[in-house]
Design a protein around this motif. Structure first.
Motif, PDB file in Angstrom:
ATOM      1  N   ILE A 194       0.866  -1.169   0.000  1.00  0.00           N
ATOM      2  CA  ILE A 194       0.000   0.000   0.000  1.00  0.00           C
ATOM      3  C   ILE A 194       0.905   1.222   0.000  1.00  0.00           C
ATOM      4  O   ILE A 194       1.820   1.329   0.812  1.00  0.00           O
ATOM      5  N   LEU A 195       0.679   2.142  -0.903  1.00  0.00           N
ATOM      6  CA  LEU A 195       1.511   3.327  -1.054  1.00  0.00           C
ATOM      7  C   LEU A 195       1.319   4.293   0.113  1.00  0.00           C
ATOM      8  O   LEU A 195       0.206   4.500   0.581  1.00  0.00           O
ATOM      9  N   GLU A 196       2.442   4.868   0.593  1.00  0.00           N
ATOM     10  CA  GLU A 196       2.342   5.948   1.575  1.00  0.00           C
ATOM     11  C   GLU A 196       1.850   7.186   0.854  1.00  0.00           C
ATOM     12  O   GLU A 196       2.291   7.490  -0.256  1.00  0.00           O
TER      13      GLU A 196
ATOM     14  N   SER B  70      -8.567  10.310  -3.186  1.00  0.00           N
ATOM     15  CA  SER B  70      -9.840   9.783  -3.691  1.00  0.00           C
ATOM     16  C   SER B  70      -9.993   8.284  -3.429  1.00  0.00           C
ATOM     17  O   SER B  70     -11.087   7.744  -3.563  1.00  0.00           O
ATOM     18  N   MET B  71      -8.911   7.608  -3.063  1.00  0.00           N
ATOM     19  CA  MET B  71      -8.962   6.172  -2.771  1.00  0.00           C
ATOM     20  C   MET B  71      -8.270   5.879  -1.439  1.00  0.00           C
ATOM     21  O   MET B  71      -7.226   5.227  -1.397  1.00  0.00           O
ATOM     22  N   PRO B  72      -8.819   6.353  -0.311  1.00  0.00           N
ATOM     23  CA  PRO B  72      -8.128   6.229   0.964  1.00  0.00           C
ATOM     24  C   PRO B  72      -7.891   4.785   1.404  1.00  0.00           C
ATOM     25  O   PRO B  72      -6.976   4.527   2.186  1.00  0.00           O
ATOM     26  N   ASN B  73      -8.674   3.847   0.914  1.00  0.00           N
ATOM     27  CA  ASN B  73      -8.470   2.456   1.300  1.00  0.00           C
ATOM     28  C   ASN B  73      -7.251   1.828   0.620  1.00  0.00           C
ATOM     29  O   ASN B  73      -6.857   0.721   0.948  1.00  0.00           O
ATOM     30  N   LYS B  74      -6.632   2.551  -0.305  1.00  0.00           N
ATOM     31  CA  LYS B  74      -5.469   2.028  -1.022  1.00  0.00           C
ATOM     32  C   LYS B  74      -4.162   2.697  -0.607  1.00  0.00           C
ATOM     33  O   LYS B  74      -3.125   2.425  -1.190  1.00  0.00           O
TER      34      LYS B  74
END
Length: 180
Positions: free
Chosen positions: A40-42, A122-126
């Motif tokens: 998962i990207l910081e 826009s994609m906080p779960n990622k």
């Protein structure tokens, strides 16, 4: 410090990139490119500056805008240094040592300022704000945003939120003096 940091991160990217962190240095402005174990990207920007001892400062990375930010960094860092030294003295006493024992174990007391900014995503779960980690230091002194949760500490096998307390600092015990 919070207001000045907010103004800095609101600057156009071109302005912040004037002090961008080169690949071979930890100081300057930059984006995190670390991945967690789950890949998962910081998702954060950071300004990292060595502040003490002053001989390690690389002033070419100290922001010149917004106006007065350098002075704010200097004043804030000076107070954090004072607090850190008081905390190390208190920890020494609590651990049954002489008052200046922990301070004396450091040939030089290094102090780095790291200001993190977590832009909307826009994609906080990622993404993660920062990858789970331990601090390889003696202590870490953190200032949180008053109403924005996010900081967590590991307690046993669980990550527990550290809810912000208005006008308070959080002190983490680092790997150097962690008691197991």
């Amino acid at each position: 410090m919070k207001d000045a940091a907010t103004k800095f991160f609101e600057l156009p990217l071109e302005e912040k990139d004037k002090i961008s962190r080169p690949p071979d240095d930890a100081q300057g402005y930059g984006h995190s490119d670390a991945l967690s174990e789950e890949e998962i990207l910081e998702w954060s920007d950071a300004l990292v500056l060595m502040v003490y001892p002053s001989k390690y400062r690389k002033l070419k990375f100290w922001p010149t805008t917004p106006k007065g930010f350098k002075e704010v960094i200097e004043a804030y860092s000076s107070e954090v240094k004072r607090i850190g030294e008081e905390l190390l003295r208190s920890l020494s006493v609590l651990l049954g040592m002489k008052k200046d024992a922990l301070l004396g174990l450091h040939q030089e007391l290094l102090q780095t300022l790291r200001v993190n900014y977590y832009p909307p995503c826009s994609m906080p779960n990622k993404v993660l704000g920062m990858t789970p980690h331990s601090d390889p230091t003696t202590i870490t002194i953190l200032m949180q945003e008053d109403n924005i949760p996010g900081l967590q500490v590991r307690q046993g096998r669980e990550w527990v939120p550290v809810n912000p307390i208005r006008n308070a600092l959080v002190v983490n015990v680092g790997d150097v003096i962690e008691v197991r």
